[in-house]
Structure formats: structure tokens, C-alpha cells
Design an enzyme around this catalytic site. Structure first.
Site, mmCIF file in Angstrom:
data_model
loop_
_atom_site.group_PDB
_atom_site.id
_atom_site.type_symbol
_atom_site.label_atom_id
_atom_site.label_comp_id
_atom_site.label_asym_id
_atom_site.label_seq_id
_atom_site.Cartn_x
_atom_site.Cartn_y
_atom_site.Cartn_z
ATOM 1 C CB SER A 150 25.930 49.202 21.674
ATOM 2 O OG SER A 150 26.438 47.914 21.070
ATOM 3 C CE1 TYR A 163 28.191 47.534 26.571
ATOM 4 C CE2 TYR A 163 27.395 46.337 24.745
ATOM 5 C CZ TYR A 163 27.846 47.112 25.130
ATOM 6 O OH TYR A 163 28.457 48.299 24.237
#
Length: 270
Positions: A150, A163
């Protein structure tokens, strides 16, 4: 190996008859990428926890596919699943590590167990699956590993400490492994997307505040799935999406203090 040549001269692997495992294939970009790979002639193993969802994805496949109920967060499940794959096909030409999830909360409010669980799935899940295929790829002196990370792994934002840490780990792991396996003809790619319009946010942002704030910036899942397929074909090192996020990540790496000051209001939309 079986290659075709693009007009710009870059060597690209033909996907015809390649055996490709896609984790997290029951929805979102994993499901779309699996269907795109199938359309180009690959034999795709769809791996995820939900057999029913996998059946729905499989029904839209143009080529041969297999359904594998697999929990990347569990050692025994991964070991048994990949034993089954090798027993049937004898090889895995490409592994797409796509399984993962996120939850957004301030650090003080995020339970320790959530940090542990998210790292277990997003990072250790990728490690488990890679462990299962790498010895075979080394023996074959060929393989492609595509890890979906990501842009959060490069630029941290508030309410995403857990995350973001998992995606930093994915990128760091991929960079180090890439150096280890070059001599074996194995490539390791990372896909680093920004926000995508997928069911990911049902869990990550149940109230919808973040989605509403970044709706203008969210990418269609087809765009990211195409990038995943491109990485499988070309073995490229890294794809950052969208380009402005990739440029922002480079700016952040070079001038972190300045980038923090300039981007604080724009990035912290959760």
C-alpha cells in the site's frame, strides 16, 4: 521460459498455461486480478477463507481455475493448502500475495490484539505463502512473487498505525527478498495503491467518514487489478498508484519534515 515482446521492447511473460496462486481472491482487487489472469490463459488457484465467495468468483473465470479454502493467518492451513496445489499441478509459476485487511483507529484506542492480528494476516500471511513456494521456485530457477502492499507503507497517516506498520513490513520484506533471489531467476514485485473503491473499507471505515473525505481520490479496483497483472507479466520491481501518490512518497522520503508539514491536513482524513 515462454515470453512475448511488447512494442516498447520490454520482455513480458506469456500467462498461457502458467499456474498462478492469488490469495485474498474472494472479492475486490484479488477477485478481479484472478479473472484477468484467467482471461489471458493462466490456470488460477483462487485462495481465501470463504468457499462460497470463491465459487462466485470462479464462475466468472474464462480459463481453468481451482478453489482453495485457505487462511493465510494459520500455519497449518497454508502448509496443507500448498501441499494440495503442488500435488495437483507440480509447480507454482507465480504467487500473488493479496490477502489482507485494515482497521482505522487512533493508536491509544487500538487494542494490542488488533496489532497482532493485523500483522499476522497482512505480513506473516505473506511470509507463510512465500515460504511455501520459494524452495520450489529456486529449484525451477524461475518464479514471480507479487506482494500487494500500500502507499500507506511509505506514507503514514493518523488512525492507521497498525495497518501502516504491516505494509511497511511488506515493502521491507519484498526489498530484501528481491536481493536474495535474483540469481535464481525469481522476481519480487510490490504494488502500492492508494485508496481503492472496494469492500476493504466496510471493515476499515465502517462509519464511512474516510471514504467520504477521499472519494474524489479513490481508484477503481480495475485499475489496481490491471497493475497486478502487469507485475505478474513483467516482474517489475514496484508500481505506485496513482502516480501522484508515488511522487508524494518520494518527496516524503527525501524531505520528511517538509512533507509532514505540507501534507498534514490533506492526508489525515480518517
Amino acid at each position: 521460459m515462454d515470453y512475448k515482446v511488447k512494442f516498447e521492447g520490454m520482455r513480458v511473460m506469456s500467462l498461457n498455461n502458467k499456474v498462478i496462486v492469488v490469495t485474498g481472491a474472494s472479492s475486490g482487487i484479488g477477485a478481479l486480478a484472478a479473472q484477468m489472469l484467467s482471461a489471458q490463459g493462466a490456470t488460477v488457484v483462487l485462495a481465501a477463507r470463504s468457499g462460497e465467495k470463491l465459487k462466485a468468483v470462479s464462475s466468472g473465470m474464462m480459463g481453468p481455475s481451482r478453489i482453495l479454502e485457505l487462511n493465510v493467518g494459520d500455519d497449518a492451513s497454508v502448509e496443507a493448502g500448498f501441499r494440495q496445489i503442488y500435488a495437483e499441478f507440480g509447480r507454482v509459476d507465480c504467487l500473488v500475495n493479496n490477502a489482507g485487511y485494515g482497521k482505522f483507529a487512533y493508536f491509544d484506542d487500538m487494542p494490542l490484539q488488533e496489532f497482532d492480528d493485523m500483522m499476522n494476516v497482512n505480513y506473516m500471511g505473506m511470509v507463510r505463502c512465500t515460504k511455501a513456494v520459494l524452495p520450489h521456485m529456486k529449484d525451477a530457477r524461475f518464479g514471480r512473487i507479487v506482494n500487494v502492499a500500500s502507499i500507506a507503507g511509505k506514507i503514514g497517516t493518523s488512525k492507521s498505525t497498525s495497518y501502516t506498520a504491516t505494509k511497511h513490513a511488506v515493502i521491507g520484506f519484498s526489498s530484501a527478498l528481491r536481493q536474495e533471489v535474483r540469481e535464481y531467476g525469481i522476481t519480487v514485485s510490490t504494488i502500492n495503491p492508494g485508496p481503492i473503491d472496494t469492500p476493504f473499507f466496510t471493515l476499515a471505515d465502517p462509519e464511512g467518514n474516510y471514504v467520504n473525505n477521499v472519494k474524489w481520490f479513490m481508484m477503481k479496483p480495475e485499475r489496481v487489478a490491471k497493475a497486478m497483472v502487469s507485475a505478474v507479466q513483467s516482474g517489475t520491481t514496484e508500481i505506485n498508484l496513482p502516480w501522484i501518490a508515488g511522487a508524494g512518497a518520494k518527496l516524503y522520503q527525501m524531505f520528511p519534515r517538509l512533507a509532514d508539514r505540507l501534507s498534514y491536513r490533506m492526508l489525515n482524513k480518517k
